[in-house]
Design a protein around this motif. Structure first.
Motif, mmCIF file in Angstrom:
data_model
loop_
_atom_site.group_PDB
_atom_site.id
_atom_site.type_symbol
_atom_site.label_atom_id
_atom_site.label_comp_id
_atom_site.label_asym_id
_atom_site.label_seq_id
_atom_site.Cartn_x
_atom_site.Cartn_y
_atom_site.Cartn_z
ATOM 1 N N GLU A 24 0.835 -1.201 0.000
ATOM 2 C CA GLU A 24 0.000 0.000 0.000
ATOM 3 C C GLU A 24 0.868 1.248 0.000
ATOM 4 N N ARG A 27 2.481 1.800 -3.334
ATOM 5 C CA ARG A 27 1.517 2.330 -4.301
ATOM 6 C C ARG A 27 1.266 3.806 -4.043
ATOM 7 N N ASP A 28 1.075 4.183 -2.786
ATOM 8 C CA ASP A 28 0.826 5.582 -2.458
ATOM 9 C C ASP A 28 2.009 6.470 -2.839
ATOM 10 N N ILE A 31 1.971 6.885 -6.601
ATOM 11 C CA ILE A 31 0.931 7.845 -6.982
ATOM 12 C C ILE A 31 1.414 9.264 -6.730
ATOM 13 N N GLU A 35 1.796 12.084 -9.548
ATOM 14 C CA GLU A 35 1.045 13.346 -9.449
ATOM 15 C C GLU A 35 1.981 14.545 -9.598
ATOM 16 N N ARG A 54 -2.205 11.197 -15.682
ATOM 17 C CA ARG A 54 -3.480 11.219 -14.964
ATOM 18 C C ARG A 54 -4.187 9.872 -15.069
ATOM 19 N N ILE A 57 -2.421 7.310 -12.939
ATOM 20 C CA ILE A 57 -2.744 7.549 -11.526
ATOM 21 C C ILE A 57 -4.115 6.957 -11.209
ATOM 22 N N ARG A 58 -5.065 7.200 -12.075
ATOM 23 C CA ARG A 58 -6.420 6.668 -11.873
ATOM 24 C C ARG A 58 -6.390 5.136 -11.805
ATOM 25 N N LEU A 60 -3.901 3.204 -10.893
ATOM 26 C CA LEU A 60 -3.287 2.796 -9.630
ATOM 27 C C LEU A 60 -4.245 2.963 -8.457
ATOM 28 N N LYS A 61 -4.990 4.060 -8.448
ATOM 29 C CA LYS A 61 -5.923 4.310 -7.351
ATOM 30 C C LYS A 61 -7.061 3.292 -7.340
ATOM 31 N N GLU A 62 -7.456 2.814 -8.505
ATOM 32 C CA GLU A 62 -8.553 1.856 -8.604
ATOM 33 C C GLU A 62 -8.102 0.420 -8.349
#
Length: 75
Positions: A24, A27-28, A31, A35, A54, A57-58, A60-62
């Motif tokens: 986690e 990943r953060d 990101i 960004e 962008r 990033i989306r 990775l967040k999903e």
């Protein structure tokens, strides 16, 4: 080599401090780097590159983080 060991140890301590798995946290961090890169690209008027970042990033967040508490993902 000791610099790398310190970095790995710091990464583990940070993950434990925020009660996150190492995956986690990785990943953060990825990101956050993307960004910052996206904002640089937009500032440089590189809008296509910024849009690609962008989208990444989306993604990775999903993406779900599959990790066991106190361990690495997939173990």
């Amino acid at each position: 080599r000791s610099g790398l060991e310190k970095l790995v140890r710091a990464h583990k301590v940070a993950a434990e401090a925020i009660h996150a798995s190492e995956d986690e946290l990785a990943r953060d961090e990825a990101i956050a780097r993307l960004e910052a890169e996206m904002l640089e690209a937009a500032s440089a008027l590189e809008f296509e590159r910024a849009a690609k970042l962008r989208d990444r990033i989306r993604e990775l967040k999903e993406m779900p983080v599959l990790a066991v508490p106190g361990g690495r993902a997939g173990q």
